[in-house]
Scaffold this active site. Structure first.
Site, PDB file in Angstrom:
ATOM      1  N   ASP A   1      11.313  42.121  43.749  1.00  0.00           N
ATOM      2  CA  ASP A   1      10.159  42.294  44.628  1.00  0.00           C
ATOM      3  C   ASP A   1      10.564  42.274  46.096  1.00  0.00           C
ATOM      4  O   ASP A   1      11.690  41.930  46.447  1.00  0.00           O
ATOM      5  CB  ASP A   1       9.146  41.174  44.385  1.00  0.00           C
ATOM      6  CG  ASP A   1       8.517  41.233  43.005  1.00  0.00           C
ATOM      7  OD1 ASP A   1       8.487  42.325  42.414  1.00  0.00           O
ATOM      8  OD2 ASP A   1       8.065  40.175  42.520  1.00  0.00           O
TER       9      ASP A   1
ATOM     10  N   TYR B   1      18.671  34.013  37.651  1.00  0.00           N
ATOM     11  CA  TYR B   1      18.142  33.901  39.013  1.00  0.00           C
ATOM     12  C   TYR B   1      18.367  32.495  39.550  1.00  0.00           C
ATOM     13  O   TYR B   1      18.454  31.520  38.793  1.00  0.00           O
ATOM     14  CB  TYR B   1      16.644  34.187  39.030  1.00  0.00           C
ATOM     15  CG  TYR B   1      16.275  35.649  38.960  1.00  0.00           C
ATOM     16  CD1 TYR B   1      16.048  36.396  40.121  1.00  0.00           C
ATOM     17  CD2 TYR B   1      16.133  36.291  37.731  1.00  0.00           C
ATOM     18  CE1 TYR B   1      15.689  37.732  40.052  1.00  0.00           C
ATOM     19  CE2 TYR B   1      15.772  37.634  37.666  1.00  0.00           C
ATOM     20  CZ  TYR B   1      15.555  38.354  38.829  1.00  0.00           C
ATOM     21  OH  TYR B   1      15.212  39.666  38.758  1.00  0.00           O
TER      22      TYR B   1
END
Length: 281
Positions: free
Chosen positions: A56, A125
């Site tokens: 994003d 992540y």
């Protein structure tokens, strides 16, 4: 003529990007990298990319992976008169074309059956939080999220552990028509680093939109003492978005690693993943 598939290992500082995916009128990582590749090989049309995970706006990456299919004849010209391989020459030339907030650490010929998205077995992540004055380093303001309350890391570990495994993560995903929200969460753990930063590691076979930031947003209230350690698991079981879960800011998040199947299993893994996505739809 058959196309040549390339694997690109990419990193970027996501602050000035509107995410990975190309969007009209916006600066994106995909657009910048496609432009650089197109210029480098002098392709008549823009080079198209497939990526392991569409990050994003504001999200960073150290271990992003993409693939591109190119004309072998154009690729053979990349080294020019040098005696370097096309892969080595490409990495150097891309560094000269790309802006400073994108880096290509490796260019290689992809193994047979490789697909940057569908051959992946997991993505890892990292999310960084600063909860102490000593950790509020202004030089890290673009990759670390500041929180006001001191966090109980042990409570966050307990809450995260309760979310592991194969589950429907609809409560932590932005739903898309025809897309499954079933994922296998392989690791969700927290540690306090030597500099005081609270670092969260999140690993899954795949992630749906906003899932990592929503998972972190469910655990932070536990660390702050505002929710019990079992609350995130209750949200998960409800399978619907809970107003108590705040999707955390994007700049604390970085894609660190994408893991792939063994070379002789790449094609089979890609076919298996595609079939699962189609069946879910």
């Amino acid at each position: 003529m058959a196309r040549l598939r390339l694997r690109l290992d990419v990193g970027y500082e996501g602050t000035e990007f509107s995410g990975w995916a190309a969007q009209p009128g916006l600066r994106t990582v995909e657009d910048e990298l496609s432009r650089a590749l197109t210029i480098m090989i002098r392709a008549p049309e823009p080079v198209r990319l497939t990526v392991a995970g569409r990050t994003d706006a504001g999200v960073h990456a150290r271990g992003q992976v993409a693939h591109a299919d190119v004309d072998p004849q154009l690729w053979a010209r990349v080294p020019g008169r040098s005696d370097r391989t096309a892969e080595d020459a490409a990495r150097t030339r891309l560094t000269g074309i790309l802006p400073a907030d994108i880096s290509v650490s490796r260019v290689s010929r992809a193994a047979a059956g490789f697909d940057a998205r569908f051959s992946a077995t997991s993505r890892r992540y990292l999310y960084r939080l600063a909860d102490r004055d000593a950790a509020h380093d202004p030089l890290r303001r673009r990759d670390t999220v500041m929180v006001r309350s001191e966090l109980d890391v042990d409570a966050m570990r307990e809450a995260s552990w309760n979310l592991l495994g194969l589950n429907d993560f609809a409560a932590f995903c932005r739903k898309r028509e025809g897309a499954t929200t079933v994922r296998t969460l392989l690791d969700f753990s927290w540690t306090r680093l030597d500099d005081g930063i609270v670092a969260g590691t999140v690993v899954a076979d795949a992630f749906c939109h906003s899932m990592v930031r929503a998972l972190v947003g469910a655990v932070v209230p536990v660390g702050e003492g505002r929710r019990a350690a079992g609350w995130p698991a209750e949200v998960l079981a409800a399978r619907q978005r809970d107003p108590g879960v705040v999707v955390m800011p994007p700049h604390g998040l970085s894609l660190e690693e994408v893991v792939y199947a063994e070379d002789d299993r790449l094609g089979a893994r890609a076919a298996q993943t595609r079939a699962r996505r189609v069946a879910a739809g």
